[in-house]
Every structure is written in structure tokens, then in C-alpha cells.
Scaffold this motif. Structure first.
Motif, PDB file in Angstrom:
ATOM      1  N   GLY A 233      74.446  41.051 -25.531  1.00  0.00           N
ATOM      2  CA  GLY A 233      73.896  41.013 -24.056  1.00  0.00           C
ATOM      3  C   GLY A 233      72.529  41.297 -24.150  1.00  0.00           C
ATOM      4  N   GLU A 234      72.138  42.379 -24.918  1.00  0.00           N
ATOM      5  CA  GLU A 234      70.477  42.493 -24.735  1.00  0.00           C
ATOM      6  C   GLU A 234      69.716  41.300 -25.414  1.00  0.00           C
ATOM      7  OE1 GLU A 234      70.129  46.362 -26.675  1.00  0.00           O
ATOM      8  OE2 GLU A 234      71.213  47.324 -25.242  1.00  0.00           O
ATOM      9  N   VAL A 235      70.190  40.762 -26.378  1.00  0.00           N
ATOM     10  CA  VAL A 235      69.215  39.679 -26.865  1.00  0.00           C
ATOM     11  C   VAL A 235      69.389  38.369 -25.977  1.00  0.00           C
ATOM     12  CG1 VAL A 235      69.571  40.752 -29.195  1.00  0.00           C
ATOM     13  CG2 VAL A 235      71.062  38.604 -28.530  1.00  0.00           C
ATOM     14  N   ALA A 236      70.378  38.204 -25.236  1.00  0.00           N
ATOM     15  CA  ALA A 236      70.394  37.186 -24.358  1.00  0.00           C
ATOM     16  C   ALA A 236      69.290  36.877 -23.436  1.00  0.00           C
ATOM     17  CB  ALA A 236      71.584  37.125 -23.533  1.00  0.00           C
ATOM     18  N   GLY A 237      68.658  35.658 -23.368  1.00  0.00           N
ATOM     19  CA  GLY A 237      67.304  35.406 -22.636  1.00  0.00           C
ATOM     20  C   GLY A 237      66.374  35.696 -23.292  1.00  0.00           C
ATOM     21  N   LYS A 238      66.350  35.991 -24.614  1.00  0.00           N
ATOM     22  CA  LYS A 238      65.427  36.414 -25.376  1.00  0.00           C
ATOM     23  C   LYS A 238      64.945  34.924 -26.198  1.00  0.00           C
ATOM     24  CE  LYS A 238      65.208  41.219 -26.508  1.00  0.00           C
ATOM     25  NZ  LYS A 238      65.116  42.329 -27.403  1.00  0.00           N
ATOM     26  N   GLU A 239      63.664  34.966 -26.640  1.00  0.00           N
ATOM     27  CA  GLU A 239      63.403  33.914 -27.464  1.00  0.00           C
ATOM     28  C   GLU A 239      63.216  34.092 -29.321  1.00  0.00           C
ATOM     29  OE1 GLU A 239      59.379  32.945 -26.046  1.00  0.00           O
ATOM     30  OE2 GLU A 239      60.416  30.993 -25.229  1.00  0.00           O
ATOM     31  N   PHE A 240      63.762  33.391 -29.754  1.00  0.00           N
ATOM     32  CA  PHE A 240      63.909  33.540 -31.251  1.00  0.00           C
ATOM     33  C   PHE A 240      63.595  32.441 -32.174  1.00  0.00           C
ATOM     34  CE2 PHE A 240      67.549  35.785 -29.226  1.00  0.00           C
ATOM     35  CZ  PHE A 240      67.774  36.843 -29.915  1.00  0.00           C
ATOM     36  N   LEU A 241      62.785  32.890 -33.161  1.00  0.00           N
ATOM     37  CA  LEU A 241      62.015  32.020 -34.130  1.00  0.00           C
ATOM     38  C   LEU A 241      63.561  31.707 -35.011  1.00  0.00           C
ATOM     39  CD1 LEU A 241      59.907  30.468 -35.596  1.00  0.00           C
ATOM     40  CD2 LEU A 241      59.593  32.617 -36.849  1.00  0.00           C
ATOM     41  N   ALA A 242      63.727  30.338 -35.342  1.00  0.00           N
ATOM     42  CA  ALA A 242      64.782  29.857 -36.070  1.00  0.00           C
ATOM     43  C   ALA A 242      64.114  29.633 -37.651  1.00  0.00           C
ATOM     44  CB  ALA A 242      65.450  28.655 -35.559  1.00  0.00           C
ATOM     45  N   PHE A 243      64.687  30.086 -38.494  1.00  0.00           N
ATOM     46  CA  PHE A 243      64.471  29.893 -39.839  1.00  0.00           C
ATOM     47  C   PHE A 243      65.493  29.384 -40.759  1.00  0.00           C
ATOM     48  CE2 PHE A 243      64.752  34.421 -39.676  1.00  0.00           C
ATOM     49  CZ  PHE A 243      65.412  34.683 -40.696  1.00  0.00           C
ATOM     50  N   THR A 244      65.361  28.671 -42.095  1.00  0.00           N
ATOM     51  CA  THR A 244      66.502  28.523 -42.833  1.00  0.00           C
ATOM     52  C   THR A 244      66.378  29.393 -44.195  1.00  0.00           C
ATOM     53  OG1 THR A 244      65.342  26.706 -43.617  1.00  0.00           O
ATOM     54  CG2 THR A 244      66.703  26.496 -41.974  1.00  0.00           C
TER      55      THR A 244
END
Length: 166
Positions: A14-25
Motif C-alpha cells: 500500500g505504501e508503494v502505491a501511487g509511487k513511480e518506479f523505474l522498470a528494468f529487465t
């Protein structure tokens, strides 16, 4: 999963929701880290090896006068033999006052996740320690494995980096 562990996982998700994430593979999987930890993204360049360093520590680079340890995430997470090509990048992170480089196969985009898109990480008993997982982010047909990069990069073995770079 016990109730307290499940509640903690739901709280973290829940705390991470609404945050931006850098996607990497890494290999065939797509991961996400908190964009606020990312300082910059650079192409992979040769590093200076450090004697007796663990395999996952590729070495160090001089980044505008700062000696930055570089960790190969494929080796760190036991995801097969790393290959380095034109898509390989180093994500420069700022974590707890330290600057660390993280080698990944490629980066794709920055994604914002809503509370409904973040699910607690299941207990899988894999080689990847679930303590480092925040949860799973779902976007249409994509799934991001959300990594708590602070926990991963401040685990006990990462303390070796500071000693070796000093």
C-alpha cells in the motif's frame, strides 16, 4: 504466511502505491525500483576490479570524482551468466547517503502504480530472497517485480563494498 507477515506485506504494498518506479529487465523478468533512488542512468563501461571482492561486485568507476561501486544484479540475484551489449546499462542509485551503480540488462520506462495495481509478494522459496521484494505491480499484460532497493543494497554483504572502496 502468517497474519502479521501478510498484514506487513499489504502495508508495504500500500505504501508503494501511487509511487513511480523505474522498470528494468534482468533476463526475461521485469523489475521495478523506486524512481526517487535513481540518480542517473548510464551506458555500461568497463570497471576497475577490486581484489578479493565478491563476484557480484564488478568493480568501481570514477563518476565525476566519486568512486562508485558497481554491482551486477544478474550475479547478485543468481539469474544466469551476465552478457554486456549496447543495451546494458548502469543505474546510479543514491541510497542512504551512498552512491552505488547497478548493472541491468536494459531499462524500459517509468511507471506510476495505483493501490489496486500493487499486490503483496507471494512466498516462493526461490533463490531471490523475498525480504527484498515489496510486491508485484500489474499493468495490463505486464508484471513488475518491485524490489526494495534500500534493503537489497544495504544488506550485510553490501557493507563489504564500502570497506573495499575506501
Amino acid at each position: 504466511m502468517s497474519y502479521s507477515t501478510q498484514t506487513q506485506a499489504q502495508t508495504e504494498a500500500g505504501e508503494v502505491a501511487g509511487k513511480e518506479f523505474l522498470a528494468f529487465t534482468l533476463g526475461r523478468e521485469e523489475y521495478g525500483i523506486d524512481i526517487l533512488r535513481v540518480q542517473e542512468i548510464r551506458g555500461y563501461e568497463p570497471v576497475t576490479r577490486i581484489a578479493n571482492a565478491p563476484d557480484f561486485i564488478k568493480g568501481v568507476v570514477n563518476l565525476r570524482g566519486i568512486i562508485v561501486p558497481v554491482v551486477d544484479m544478474r550475479i547478485k540475484l543468481n539469474l544466469g551468466t551476465p552478457t554486456y551489449d549496447q543495451f546494458t546499462v548502469v543505474i546510479i542509485l543514491s541510497i542512504g547517503g551512498r552512491v552505488v551503480g547497478m548493472v541491468v540488462d536494459s531499462v524500459s520506462d517509468v511507471t506510476t502504480l495505483s493501490p489496486e495495481q500493487v499486490k503483496p509478494a507471494p512466498e516462493m522459496g526461490t533463490t531471490f530472497d523475498s525480504d527484498y521484494l515489496i510486491g508485484l505491480g500489474t499493468l495490463n499484460d505486464r508484471m513488475l517485480i518491485l524490489v526494495d532497493i534500500d534493503k537489497l543494497m544495504s544488506s550485510s554483504e553490501m557493507g563489504l563494498i564500502e570497506k573495499m572502496a575506501a
